[in-house]
Design a protein around this motif. Structure first.
Motif, PDB file in Angstrom:
ATOM      1  N   GLY A  30       0.820  -1.210   0.000  1.00 58.00           N
ATOM      2  CA  GLY A  30       0.000   0.000   0.000  1.00 58.00           C
ATOM      3  C   GLY A  30       0.847   1.249   0.000  1.00 58.00           C
ATOM      4  O   GLY A  30       0.567   2.217  -0.713  1.00 58.00           O
ATOM      5  N   ALA A  31       1.930   1.246   0.781  1.00 54.20           N
ATOM      6  CA  ALA A  31       2.828   2.402   0.825  1.00 54.20           C
ATOM      7  C   ALA A  31       3.529   2.580  -0.511  1.00 54.20           C
ATOM      8  O   ALA A  31       3.679   3.706  -0.995  1.00 54.20           O
ATOM      9  CB  ALA A  31       3.837   2.234   1.961  1.00 54.20           C
ATOM     10  N   ALA A  32       3.955   1.485  -1.112  1.00 51.15           N
ATOM     11  CA  ALA A  32       4.632   1.564  -2.408  1.00 51.15           C
ATOM     12  C   ALA A  32       3.675   2.117  -3.460  1.00 51.15           C
ATOM     13  O   ALA A  32       4.070   2.934  -4.304  1.00 51.15           O
ATOM     14  CB  ALA A  32       5.165   0.197  -2.819  1.00 51.15           C
ATOM     15  N   GLY A  33       2.431   1.684  -3.418  1.00 47.70           N
ATOM     16  CA  GLY A  33       1.439   2.189  -4.366  1.00 47.70           C
ATOM     17  C   GLY A  33       1.174   3.671  -4.175  1.00 47.70           C
ATOM     18  O   GLY A  33       1.041   4.422  -5.147  1.00 47.70           O
ATOM     19  N   ASN A  39       4.426  10.147  -7.029  1.00 49.18           N
ATOM     20  CA  ASN A  39       5.460  10.428  -8.028  1.00 49.18           C
ATOM     21  C   ASN A  39       4.839  10.680  -9.390  1.00 49.18           C
ATOM     22  O   ASN A  39       5.288  11.556 -10.134  1.00 49.18           O
ATOM     23  CB  ASN A  39       6.467   9.286  -8.105  1.00 49.18           C
ATOM     24  CG  ASN A  39       7.396   9.256  -6.921  1.00 49.18           C
ATOM     25  OD1 ASN A  39       7.584  10.264  -6.258  1.00 49.18           O
ATOM     26  ND2 ASN A  39       7.972   8.097  -6.650  1.00 49.18           N
ATOM     27  N   ASP A  40       3.805   9.918  -9.746  1.00 52.11           N
ATOM     28  CA  ASP A  40       3.125  10.130 -11.027  1.00 52.11           C
ATOM     29  C   ASP A  40       2.442  11.491 -11.058  1.00 52.11           C
ATOM     30  O   ASP A  40       2.429  12.164 -12.089  1.00 52.11           O
ATOM     31  CB  ASP A  40       2.094   9.029 -11.281  1.00 52.11           C
ATOM     32  CG  ASP A  40       2.743   7.701 -11.620  1.00 52.11           C
ATOM     33  OD1 ASP A  40       3.948   7.680 -11.935  1.00 52.11           O
ATOM     34  OD2 ASP A  40       2.038   6.669 -11.563  1.00 52.11           O
TER      35      ASP A  40
END
Length: 60
Positions: A30-33, A39-40
């Motif tokens: 979830g954190a990575a997402g 960033n996007d």
């Protein structure tokens, strides 16, 4: 009777360890997402302001 209580305690400990492992993986994904989404968003172009840098005639 001691063996049954010992085994049930071990099973409870294994279940807790497994649940914590699954929770940890879910939180990391979830954190990575969320980081990827932020960033996007920062790489996308912002919308141009319709009046910025232009002369606007305003009468009162």
């Amino acid at each position: 009777m001691e063996i049954n209580s010992f085994m049930s305690a071990q099973v409870a400990q294994i279940q807790q360890t497994l649940q914590m492992g699954i929770l940890d993986q879910a939180m990391n994904q979830g954190a990575a997402g969320a980081i990827e989404m932020l960033n996007d968003m920062s790489t996308q172009q912002t919308a141009q302001h319709p009046y910025k840098g232009q002369i606007v005639d305003v009468q009162v």
